[in-house]
Design an enzyme around this catalytic site. Structure first.
Site, short mmCIF file in Angstrom:
data_model
loop_
_atom_site.label_atom_id
_atom_site.label_comp_id
_atom_site.label_asym_id
_atom_site.label_seq_id
_atom_site.Cartn_x
_atom_site.Cartn_y
_atom_site.Cartn_z
N LYS A 179 26.40 4.53 -16.43
CA LYS A 179 24.18 4.38 -16.10
C LYS A 179 24.06 5.27 -14.52
CE LYS A 179 21.27 3.02 -14.72
NZ LYS A 179 19.91 3.89 -13.25
N GLU A 253 29.03 1.62 -2.68
CA GLU A 253 29.31 2.05 -2.26
C GLU A 253 27.74 2.24 -1.69
OE1 GLU A 253 28.40 5.61 -0.29
OE2 GLU A 253 28.98 6.94 -1.85
N CYS A 287 23.50 9.55 2.22
CA CYS A 287 23.98 8.39 2.52
C CYS A 287 25.05 8.99 3.53
CB CYS A 287 24.96 7.45 1.84
SG CYS A 287 26.76 8.41 1.02
N GLU A 387 17.89 3.14 7.11
CA GLU A 387 18.07 4.56 6.55
C GLU A 387 16.80 5.07 6.63
OE1 GLU A 387 21.19 5.43 3.41
OE2 GLU A 387 20.10 4.55 3.07
#
Length: 484
Positions: A179, A253, A287, A387
């Protein structure tokens, strides 16, 4: 304009359950670059059913590992032949600068080759030597595929995220439903075209874009055996709760807030050249970006001035232009998120030594932000803890090495990090004390043979190499009489 009006389900292009096509717009100027069908729960049902039927038929999982490797090498060769087109599509969809998407193609080859090498030398089956010489049995230990894998990936680096999941999953003999994000409908449509050309058995792989609600339907599906996810920590927590309730295997992750520790003896010109890429790759939408810059207080002003000069000099603009270093954010909401964080930093008392919440001159039509460096940042500020996922760097001072390590580890995240020093052994010693899954020394690139993944809120499990391949297998032990 590119159009994908069908979905790649179970190894064939099929009509979607809902015919409406999503318009894909350029983050640079909001022009229409394509349109694509999106999957919905009925499409997920078809894809998962095809994957389950294929797995139960054993057509792919009983194929010898060497044959699976050969088929997927062919896919990688086709991908290499289309490298320029892939890079152009991702630049058009995501706003990722052309230098980044171009360089990423060679990295994809290294990533794939590491998986192939791991599969060639993998312990698919071995007989254990009994620890007790008087044992009456011997044990045959086998590595079996998990089953149906739901792989869910983000938009920021689609081909890398896709291949880091489908290659090990398929090499291990699983069936996969991939997906992808709606933003990447065009590049992932091309990925499906390439996969189609290698002629996997029916049902082994489906590839389709879909919104978050359909993603949750997929990962909750009772016929899915394992979830492999890359994305935000918030989404990862939700996925982990679903996996826990259903006892599905899961690898995550997730996000990061990585620290770059500059030791007092570091040569600043080398550090700045490295941070240009290590902190601002992919427009900062990465990331692993090292966005917390830890500088010794004895050189703090020097580091701040050098970083402000670097970031202020980077060309911002049309991502297709080879001279552009930083392109637009992927969407309007992401643009607003980054600008909001810049405002938060100012409100918290940090000093913007370059950049700010204003838009870059002449770039008001796209989803642009002005690359920003904050000084006078303390570890408790939101801009130092959360973040941001954009070109925003914070500089935090430290007193000594122990203080630097304490600050680096004072984070909910633990995905990546870096250490800079003229003394490589000293840098390695510091790296050993940082609680992060991957720590680079003096700008060394992330390798693909070793495992990649995070500590703490940065995830569960690992990708890349033999460890990443093993995440898609289950152990089976067969005991047999030692004699007779």
């Amino acid at each position: 304009m590119i159009t994908y009006d069908r979905l790649y389900i179970g190894g064939s292009w099929t009509e979607p359950s809902e015919p409406a096509l999503l318009e894909i717009l350029s983050p640079h100027d909001r022009s229409r670059i394509g349109q694509a069908a999106q999957a919905h729960p009925a499409d997920v049902d078809r894809a998962v059913a095809a994957a389950h039927t294929s797995f139960e038929s054993r057509a792919w999982r009983d194929t010898a590992p060497a044959e699976r490797i050969a088929v997927l090498r062919r896919f990688n060769e086709l991908r290499e032949e289309q490298a320029d087109r892939i890079a152009e599509l991702i630049t058009a969809e995501n706003g990722s600068a052309a230098w980044f998407t171009g360089a990423g193609q060679a990295a994809l080859t290294r990533q794939a080759n590491a998986y192939f090498a791991a599969a060639e030398h993998f312990d698919w089956e071995r007989t254990l030597t009994p620890s007790d010489p008087d044992a009456l049995v011997r044990s045959v230990v086998r590595r079996e595929p998990v089953g149906v894998v739901a792989a869910v990936i983000p938009w920021n680096s689609p081909f890398s995220s896709a291949t880091s999941k489908i290659l090990p999953a398929l090499l291990a003999g699983n069936s996969v439903v991939l997906k992808v994000s709606p933003e990447n409908s065009l590049s992932m449509g091309l990925l499906a075209e390439l996969i189609d050309r290698v002629e996997l058995p029916a049902g082994v792989l489906s590839v389709f874009p879909a919104e978050r609600e359909t993603s949750e339907y997929l990962i909750s599906h009772p016929l899915v055996d394992k979830i492999a996810f890359t994305g935000s920590t918030a989404a990862g927590r939700r996925i982990a709760s679903i996996a826990g309730a259903q006892l599905k295997r899961v690898s995550l992750e997730l996000g990061g807030k990585s620290a770059a520790v500059i030791l007092p003896d570091a040569e600043l010109s080398a550090v700045m050249n490295g941070l240009k890429f290590g902190s601002l790759l992919n427009n900062g939408e990465s990331c692993i970006a090292q966005t917390r810059i830890l500088a010794p207080n004895s050189r703090y002003a020097e580091v701040v001035a050098a970083l402000a000069a670097l970031v202020g000099s980077l060309p911002v603009g049309d991502p297709r232009d080879p001279g552009t270093f930083i392109g637009p954010m992927v969407r309007g909401d992401q643009q607003q998120r980054v600008r909001d964080y810049i405002e938060i930093g100012i409100a918290e008392g940090a000093r913007a030594v370059c950049g700010g919440p204003h838009l870059p001159p002449g770039l008001h039509d796209g989803f642009y932000v002005t690359p920003t460096v904050f000084a006078d940042v303390t570890p408790d500020m939101r801009i130092a803890r959360e973040e941001i996922f954009g070109p925003v760097l914070v500089v935090i001072g430290y007193d000594d090495i122990d203080d630097a390590i304490r600050i680096a580890n004072d984070s909910d995240y633990g995905l990546s990090g870096g250490v800079w020093s003229a003394d490589r052994d000293a840098a390695i010693a510091v790296a050993r004390r940082i609680r992060a899954g991957t720590v680079t020394v003096n700008g060394a690139p992330v390798g693909f043979d070793g495992p990649f993944g995070g500590f703490k809120a940065s995830g569960i499990g690992r990708e890349y190499g033999a460890v990443g391949l093993g995440q898609y297998t289950e152990y089976q032990t067969i005991t047999v009489p030692d004699r007779g």
